[in-house]
Write an enzyme that holds these catalytic residues in place. Structure first.
Site, PDB file in Angstrom:
ATOM      1  CG  HIS A 284      -0.475   0.044   2.516  1.00  0.00           C
ATOM      2  ND1 HIS A 284      -0.139   1.215   3.146  1.00  0.00           N
ATOM      3  CD2 HIS A 284      -0.213  -0.943   3.412  1.00  0.00           C
ATOM      4  CE1 HIS A 284       0.295   0.948   4.374  1.00  0.00           C
ATOM      5  NE2 HIS A 284       0.279  -0.347   4.566  1.00  0.00           N
ATOM      6  CG  ASP A 296       2.740   0.282   7.735  1.00  0.00           C
ATOM      7  OD1 ASP A 296       2.313  -0.176   6.666  1.00  0.00           O
ATOM      8  OD2 ASP A 296       2.014   0.531   8.706  1.00  0.00           O
ATOM      9  CD  GLU A 330      -3.306  -1.372   5.582  1.00  0.00           C
ATOM     10  OE1 GLU A 330      -3.572  -2.334   6.306  1.00  0.00           O
ATOM     11  OE2 GLU A 330      -2.681  -0.377   6.006  1.00  0.00           O
ATOM     12  CD  GLU A 331      -1.253   2.279   7.559  1.00  0.00           C
ATOM     13  OE1 GLU A 331      -1.985   1.838   8.456  1.00  0.00           O
ATOM     14  OE2 GLU A 331      -0.087   1.887   7.392  1.00  0.00           O
ATOM     15  CG  ASP A 358       1.039  -3.719   4.972  1.00  0.00           C
ATOM     16  OD1 ASP A 358       1.932  -2.932   5.332  1.00  0.00           O
ATOM     17  OD2 ASP A 358      -0.160  -3.541   5.242  1.00  0.00           O
ATOM     18  CG  HIS A 428       0.747   2.626  12.395  1.00  0.00           C
ATOM     19  ND1 HIS A 428      -0.487   2.118  12.745  1.00  0.00           N
ATOM     20  CD2 HIS A 428       0.997   2.138  11.154  1.00  0.00           C
ATOM     21  CE1 HIS A 428      -0.935   1.344  11.784  1.00  0.00           C
ATOM     22  NE2 HIS A 428      -0.050   1.331  10.800  1.00  0.00           N
TER      23      HIS A 428
END
Ligand code: ZN
Length: 462
Positions: A284, A296, A330-331, A358, A428
């Site tokens: 993503h 990520d 995606e997030e 991912d 994140h």
């Protein structure tokens, strides 16, 4: 006699070649896979491409300028690779912006100190003034529901259940703890709370708050929700024991703007024999706004592009269509994955497998598969040729989010599984930066995916 026997062997060899044109021998597969890894380790481009994505473009939350730039750049990158087709798919995405940097303070009898927090993705703000309240610490939703509502009303609920360190696979610890982040604000609001503070989904002790998506529920009051660093969470918990009457104050001003237009980016090499059978590789393209989104999921996107580059570099003409998809959103919405599956159904496309990377750009360990049992067995048998590259863990398990909407009995959904130990240190958080990526580990990942794509292309999936 000697001559004759030589000729006989030549005939045998010739007929074997004829046979293997349909299904290659394990020996030939090993040679091809060795070539894939050699090219990736000597000349791989994932690392250089990731450097550009992280440092020249940076954070790529859906709807942001960074996300738009990443779409344009990856489209251009693939357009320059001599592929058969490169195109965009339009998708409407949520557009949430963090606003000014968040602030938080613990005021106890003994001291007043700042702690690192960040708003959870999708959260509302506190308004210009801080939200200041007493704190109720809980570990689980059950514990919260069991409390006297009067003791929770108007307070801040502090969800402080750590990720369980006993799991070998860090992803399992994440899965077990993440409901605090995703739906903690709903649970807290149901009890009348004014806000929610969640211990960061992080297996390390440090000062980075980790964001991530959270949800509200219709009919339940929306309250501001933020993540606190693991060190901050431990401090707050300790101070609460000393002074249960302490106050926590935090300010955050994120906003949800109208949906924005964005895109999935798609590039493919058309199959020479079975162009209607698609093997998808993806990652993503969006990332959280606090960092460069290196692990990520810049890593997964650059690896998915590298699969096509490796095939080109090795002059490998696939029988089936090999398609790289960089999913958007995606997030905080999965809109890209949903749109891709919707269009695939509408266009009656036949995907035989979809592989998504991912889980970070770390040392490859294997693949986890969602598919009917006989398809999983077929892929697991390739362990024989994949194990020399560290790919030992191949079997049933989870796929990844973006490819999930493609689920059917016809397709194998495959999650690329790198080593999981360091992923949730950066996931994140502001520390998810390019310098945390090791070149060889990243390139090995792209090669691992290419090797599996090659086997799927050679043999199909029965
Ligand atoms: Zn991700």
């Amino acid at each position: 006699m000697l001559l004759r026997s030589k000729r006989c062997w030549a005939l045998v060899a010739f007929s074997l070649m004829g046979f293997t044109a349909q299904a290659q021998s394990p020996g030939q597969d090993s040679v091809m896979i060795r070539r894939i890894f050699s090219e990736a380790l000597a000349n791989g481009k994932s690392y250089g491409n990731l450097h550009y994505l992280c440092t020249a473009i940076g954070p790529r939350l859906s709807g942001s300028e960074g996300a738009a730039k990443a779409v344009t750049w990856t489209q251009q990158l693939m357009a320059g690779m001599g592929l058969d087709r490169v195109y965009l798919q339009e998708v409407q995405v949520p557009h949430w912006v963090r606003g000014k940097k968040e602030k938080a303070k613990i005021r106890s009898r003994a001291s007043s100190q700042q702690v690192p927090i960040c708003a959870l993705g999708g959260s509302i703000g506190t308004g210009k003034k801080a939200l200041r309240a007493h704190v109720v610490e809980v570990q689980t939703f059950e514990e919260l529901r069991g409390l006297d509502r009067a003791k929770v009303a108007g307070r801040i609920v502090f969800f402080n259940r750590p990720m369980n360190p006993r799991f070998i696979q860090a992803g399992q610890a994440y899965g077990e703890a993440v409901n605090q982040r995703s739906t903690g604000a709903i649970e807290a609001a149901r009890m009348g709370a004014a806000g929610a503070i969640v211990r960061s989904m992080n297996l390390a002790q440090d000062d980075y708050p980790h964001t991530g998506s959270m949800h509200y529920q219709e009919g339940v009051t929306k309250i501001p929700a933020a993540a606190i660093s693991t060190n901050g969470a431990d401090l707050l918990s300790r101070l609460l024991q000393e002074d249960p009457g302490l106050q926590f104050a935090f300010t955050q001003n994120p906003q949800t703007l109208p949906d924005a237009l964005s895109h999935n980016v798609v590039g493919e090499i058309r199959g020479s024999e079975f162009p209607g059978e698609v093997i998808l590789v993806g990652g993503h393209l969006d990332s959280w706004d606090l960092a460069q989104g290196a692990h990520d999921n810049g890593a997964g996107c650059m690896q998915a592009i590298e699969v096509l580059r490796l095939m080109k570099a090795l002059n490998y003409q696939p029988k089936r269509t090999i398609r790289t998809v960089l999913f958007m959103n995606e997030e905080n919405g999965l809109r890209g994955g949903l749109k891709y599956a919707e269009l695939a159904r509408k266009n009656k496309e036949n995907h035989i497998a979809a592989i998504e990377s991912d889980a970070g750009g770390f040392t490859p360990r294997g693949f986890s598969i969602v598919a009917p049992a006989h398809k999983i067995s077929q892929i697991a048998r390739w362990k024989q040729v994949l194990a020399p590259y560290g790919l030992h863990d191949i079997g049933a398990g989870g796929g990844e989010a973006d490819i999930g909407p493609l689920k059917s009995d016809q397709i194998a959904l495959i999650g690329f599984r790198p080593d999981s130990q360091r992923y949730f240190v950066h996931h994140h958080a502001a520390s998810d930066t390019f310098d945390q990526v090791n070149r060889r580990e990243l390139e090995l990942g792209g090669a691992s995916m290419t090797a599996l794509v090659y086997l799927l292309d050679q043999y199909g999936l029965k």
